[in-house]
Design a protein around this motif. Structure first.
Motif, short mmCIF file in Angstrom:
data_model
loop_
_atom_site.label_atom_id
_atom_site.label_comp_id
_atom_site.label_asym_id
_atom_site.label_seq_id
_atom_site.Cartn_x
_atom_site.Cartn_y
_atom_site.Cartn_z
N VAL A 112 32.40 -65.18 -77.60
CA VAL A 112 32.33 -65.16 -76.21
C VAL A 112 32.33 -66.36 -75.64
N GLU A 113 32.91 -66.24 -74.31
CA GLU A 113 32.95 -67.78 -73.46
C GLU A 113 32.39 -67.41 -72.14
N LEU A 114 31.30 -67.96 -71.79
CA LEU A 114 31.07 -67.87 -70.46
C LEU A 114 31.57 -68.44 -69.27
N ASP A 115 31.80 -67.79 -68.43
CA ASP A 115 32.55 -68.52 -67.11
C ASP A 115 31.44 -68.82 -65.95
N HIS A 116 30.67 -67.76 -65.71
CA HIS A 116 29.89 -67.77 -64.73
C HIS A 116 28.57 -67.03 -64.63
N VAL A 117 27.42 -67.34 -64.25
CA VAL A 117 26.04 -66.74 -64.27
C VAL A 117 25.64 -66.87 -62.85
N THR A 118 24.81 -65.57 -62.53
CA THR A 118 24.19 -65.37 -61.31
C THR A 118 22.95 -65.02 -61.76
N VAL A 119 21.73 -65.54 -61.43
CA VAL A 119 20.35 -64.91 -61.66
C VAL A 119 19.75 -64.65 -60.44
N LEU A 120 19.49 -63.15 -60.28
CA LEU A 120 18.75 -62.82 -58.94
C LEU A 120 17.40 -62.33 -59.42
N PRO A 121 16.47 -62.30 -58.46
CA PRO A 121 15.05 -62.15 -58.76
C PRO A 121 14.62 -60.67 -59.01
N ASP A 122 15.58 -59.71 -58.37
CA ASP A 122 15.41 -58.34 -58.66
C ASP A 122 16.50 -57.52 -58.25
N GLU A 123 16.52 -56.21 -58.45
CA GLU A 123 17.55 -55.42 -58.41
C GLU A 123 17.86 -55.17 -56.83
N THR A 124 16.96 -55.43 -55.84
CA THR A 124 17.36 -55.20 -54.46
C THR A 124 18.26 -56.19 -54.15
N GLU A 125 18.04 -57.50 -54.74
CA GLU A 125 18.70 -58.73 -54.47
C GLU A 125 20.29 -58.44 -54.88
N TYR A 126 20.34 -57.87 -56.16
CA TYR A 126 21.41 -57.80 -56.86
C TYR A 126 22.37 -56.53 -55.99
N ARG A 127 21.66 -55.33 -55.63
CA ARG A 127 22.53 -54.67 -54.59
C ARG A 127 22.80 -55.04 -53.62
N ARG A 128 21.98 -55.91 -52.75
CA ARG A 128 22.61 -56.66 -51.62
C ARG A 128 23.59 -57.71 -51.71
N MET A 129 23.73 -58.32 -52.94
CA MET A 129 24.85 -59.23 -53.06
C MET A 129 26.16 -58.16 -53.54
N ARG A 130 26.16 -57.15 -54.30
CA ARG A 130 27.20 -56.48 -54.57
C ARG A 130 27.67 -55.47 -53.35
N ASP A 131 26.76 -54.90 -52.58
CA ASP A 131 27.04 -54.10 -51.60
C ASP A 131 27.43 -55.06 -50.37
N GLY A 132 26.72 -56.09 -50.15
CA GLY A 132 27.07 -57.03 -48.86
C GLY A 132 28.48 -57.63 -48.88
N TYR A 133 29.07 -57.74 -50.15
CA TYR A 133 30.46 -58.20 -50.15
C TYR A 133 31.55 -57.26 -50.43
N LYS A 134 30.82 -55.93 -50.62
CA LYS A 134 31.86 -54.76 -50.66
C LYS A 134 32.58 -54.80 -51.99
N LEU A 135 31.96 -55.08 -52.94
CA LEU A 135 32.67 -55.38 -54.35
C LEU A 135 32.47 -54.21 -55.19
N PRO A 136 33.28 -53.23 -55.12
CA PRO A 136 32.87 -52.21 -55.76
C PRO A 136 33.04 -52.03 -57.46
N ALA A 137 33.98 -53.19 -57.97
CA ALA A 137 33.92 -53.42 -59.39
C ALA A 137 33.25 -54.49 -60.00
N GLY A 138 32.37 -55.27 -59.02
CA GLY A 138 31.56 -56.36 -59.91
C GLY A 138 32.21 -57.53 -59.13
N PHE A 139 31.96 -58.71 -59.63
CA PHE A 139 32.15 -60.17 -59.23
C PHE A 139 33.18 -60.89 -60.15
N ASP A 140 33.75 -61.76 -59.64
CA ASP A 140 34.33 -62.85 -60.53
C ASP A 140 34.20 -64.30 -60.11
N GLY A 141 34.84 -65.21 -60.74
CA GLY A 141 34.28 -66.56 -60.33
C GLY A 141 34.55 -66.82 -58.86
#
Length: 170
Positions: A112-141
């Motif tokens: 495994v090689e880690l490229d990027h990590v985002t730590v969010l305080p809760d699932e609400t923040e995770y959904r806000r980040m995911r949905d706020g950027y309209k990223l259906p498949a997740g995130f990249d660098g």
């Protein structure tokens, strides 16, 4: 056309979001790669190895989103009572802390090689980040908020926003 209004900030709690510092690992061989990241692999004679994806403790209910490269690295929670894997598509791992935890991940083969990590305080923040950027498949660098807890180099969107946190548009 009006600018979208901001509904809040998404703040990355990790202090090394670009994964340029070596993470804690157990029963692994660790080597530094040409791009400044680290490769974690199974140590000879071991049946598995464990890796802490974040430099910081993940708060209870918090979410760690980990972009990684790997080779046959089947992931599972090292301490299932501490955290659970919500998803792993082979390049993006999403882990939820069930209590304040380091959320170590166990691997049975490959590397495994880690490229990027985002730590969010809760699932609400995770959904806000995911949905706020309209990223259906997740995130990249280029789309993960990397500027929160640490002094990470700016990528395209963060530079355009000129913020240390990301603004989530309505």
């Amino acid at each position: 056309m009006a600018e979208p209004t901001a509904t809040g900030l998404v703040h990355n709690l990790d202090t090394d979001p670009n994964c340029l510092k070596q993470r804690e690992s157990w029963r692994s061989n660790v080597t530094k790669t040409d791009d400044g990241h680290y490769r974690y692999a199974l140590k000879d004679g071991q049946s598995n190895f464990s890796l802490r994806p974040s430099m910081t403790m993940i708060p209870e209910g918090g979410i760690a989103v980990v972009q990684y490269r790997g080779n046959n690295a089947r992931a599972e929670s090292d301490y299932p009572s501490d955290c659970t894997i919500l998803s792993d598509n082979g390049w993006l791992l999403v882990v939820k802390a069930l209590k304040n935890s380091i959320c170590a991940i166990r691997y049975y083969s490959g590397y495994v090689e880690l490229d990027h990590v985002t730590v969010l305080p809760d699932e609400t923040e995770y959904r806000r980040m995911r949905d706020g950027y309209k990223l259906p498949a997740g995130f990249d660098g280029d789309t993960m908020p990397l500027m929160g807890g640490g002094r990470a180099k700016r990528h395209r969107l963060a530079a355009r926003l000129r913020r240390s946190d990301w603004v989530v548009a309505a």
